[in-house]
Design a protein around this motif. Structure first.
Motif, PDB file in Angstrom:
ATOM      1  N   GLY A  93      35.366  51.732  35.434  1.00 38.01           N
ATOM      2  CA  GLY A  93      36.697  51.159  35.516  1.00 38.01           C
ATOM      3  C   GLY A  93      36.672  49.644  35.526  1.00 38.01           C
ATOM      4  N   ASN A  94      37.807  49.081  35.840  1.00 34.25           N
ATOM      5  CA  ASN A  94      37.941  47.631  35.859  1.00 34.25           C
ATOM      6  C   ASN A  94      37.475  47.048  37.185  1.00 34.25           C
ATOM      7  N   ILE A  95      36.814  45.924  37.122  1.00 33.58           N
ATOM      8  CA  ILE A  95      36.401  45.218  38.328  1.00 33.58           C
ATOM      9  C   ILE A  95      37.621  44.481  38.877  1.00 33.58           C
ATOM     10  N   ALA A  96      37.845  44.619  40.174  1.00 30.51           N
ATOM     11  CA  ALA A  96      39.003  43.992  40.802  1.00 30.51           C
ATOM     12  C   ALA A  96      38.931  42.479  40.690  1.00 30.51           C
ATOM     13  N   SER A  97      40.098  41.848  40.616  1.00 32.25           N
ATOM     14  CA  SER A  97      40.155  40.387  40.601  1.00 32.25           C
ATOM     15  C   SER A  97      41.088  39.938  41.727  1.00 32.25           C
ATOM     16  N   VAL A  98      40.781  38.790  42.290  1.00 29.60           N
ATOM     17  CA  VAL A  98      41.596  38.220  43.358  1.00 29.60           C
ATOM     18  C   VAL A  98      42.034  36.834  42.907  1.00 29.60           C
ATOM     19  N   PRO A  99      43.335  36.617  42.761  1.00 32.97           N
ATOM     20  CA  PRO A  99      43.807  35.287  42.377  1.00 32.97           C
ATOM     21  C   PRO A  99      43.439  34.266  43.458  1.00 32.97           C
ATOM     22  N   ALA A 100      42.927  33.117  43.054  1.00 32.64           N
ATOM     23  CA  ALA A 100      42.471  32.089  43.996  1.00 32.64           C
ATOM     24  C   ALA A 100      43.585  31.620  44.924  1.00 32.64           C
ATOM     25  N   ASN A 101      44.845  31.593  44.450  1.00 36.82           N
ATOM     26  CA  ASN A 101      45.933  31.139  45.315  1.00 36.82           C
ATOM     27  C   ASN A 101      46.137  32.076  46.509  1.00 36.82           C
ATOM     28  N   ARG A 102      45.835  33.354  46.341  1.00 44.29           N
ATOM     29  CA  ARG A 102      45.958  34.301  47.464  1.00 44.29           C
ATOM     30  C   ARG A 102      44.951  33.992  48.567  1.00 44.29           C
ATOM     31  N   LEU A 103      43.756  33.562  48.162  1.00 47.71           N
ATOM     32  CA  LEU A 103      42.741  33.204  49.153  1.00 47.71           C
ATOM     33  C   LEU A 103      43.244  32.067  50.027  1.00 47.71           C
ATOM     34  N   LEU A 104      43.882  31.081  49.401  1.00 49.27           N
ATOM     35  CA  LEU A 104      44.415  29.957  50.162  1.00 49.27           C
ATOM     36  C   LEU A 104      45.612  30.358  51.024  1.00 49.27           C
ATOM     37  N   LEU A 105      46.546  31.092  50.425  1.00 46.57           N
ATOM     38  CA  LEU A 105      47.766  31.474  51.155  1.00 46.57           C
ATOM     39  C   LEU A 105      47.490  32.408  52.325  1.00 46.57           C
ATOM     40  N   LYS A 106      46.537  33.295  52.158  1.00 44.77           N
ATOM     41  CA  LYS A 106      46.224  34.275  53.211  1.00 44.77           C
ATOM     42  C   LYS A 106      45.107  33.805  54.138  1.00 44.77           C
TER      43      LYS A 106
END
Length: 116
Positions: A93-106
């Motif tokens: 399947g597809n490898i998950a991706s995490v948007p960089a802005n979420r790392l900062l916001l959370k």
């Protein structure tokens, strides 16, 4: 890399398993064969309530999970989750991706784990 089955015979110095025991083990190759010879240090008895199919995935799967939680996420007993995302490989399947802005916001950190 991992297998499960019934012990057919043992050497004279083997003390961890005996003939007829259900066991799981790890090897670097040839785990898809009908019979194999391996060292007793690479074998563990399967608990009665665990099927051979379920047991076959335990050594590598559990080892990977423990490595991910203890060594990459640095989890500690009794401590709250401190905002970490641990991505542990994919079989398909597809490898998950995490948007960089979420790392900062959370206020979380992300890390990967690759087991060879």
């Amino acid at each position: 890399m991992e297998f499960s089955g019934t012990v057919l015979e043992t050497g004279t110095d083997v003390s961890t398993v005996k003939e007829g025991d259900r066991a799981i083990g790890i090897r670097n190759f040839n785990c898809m064969v009908e019979e194999c010879i391996t060292d007793q240090k690479d074998l563990w008895q399967i608990p009665e309530k665990v099927s051979l199919q379920e047991a076959a995935v335990l050594p590598i799967t559990c080892g990977t999970a423990i490595f991910a939680l203890e060594h990459r996420a640095h989890s500690q007993p009794g401590l709250a989750w401190e905002g970490r995302i641990v991505v542990v490989g994919f079989a398909g399947g597809n490898i998950a991706s995490v948007p960089a802005n979420r790392l900062l916001l959370k206020n979380v950190s992300a890390m990967g784990l690759y087991c060879d």
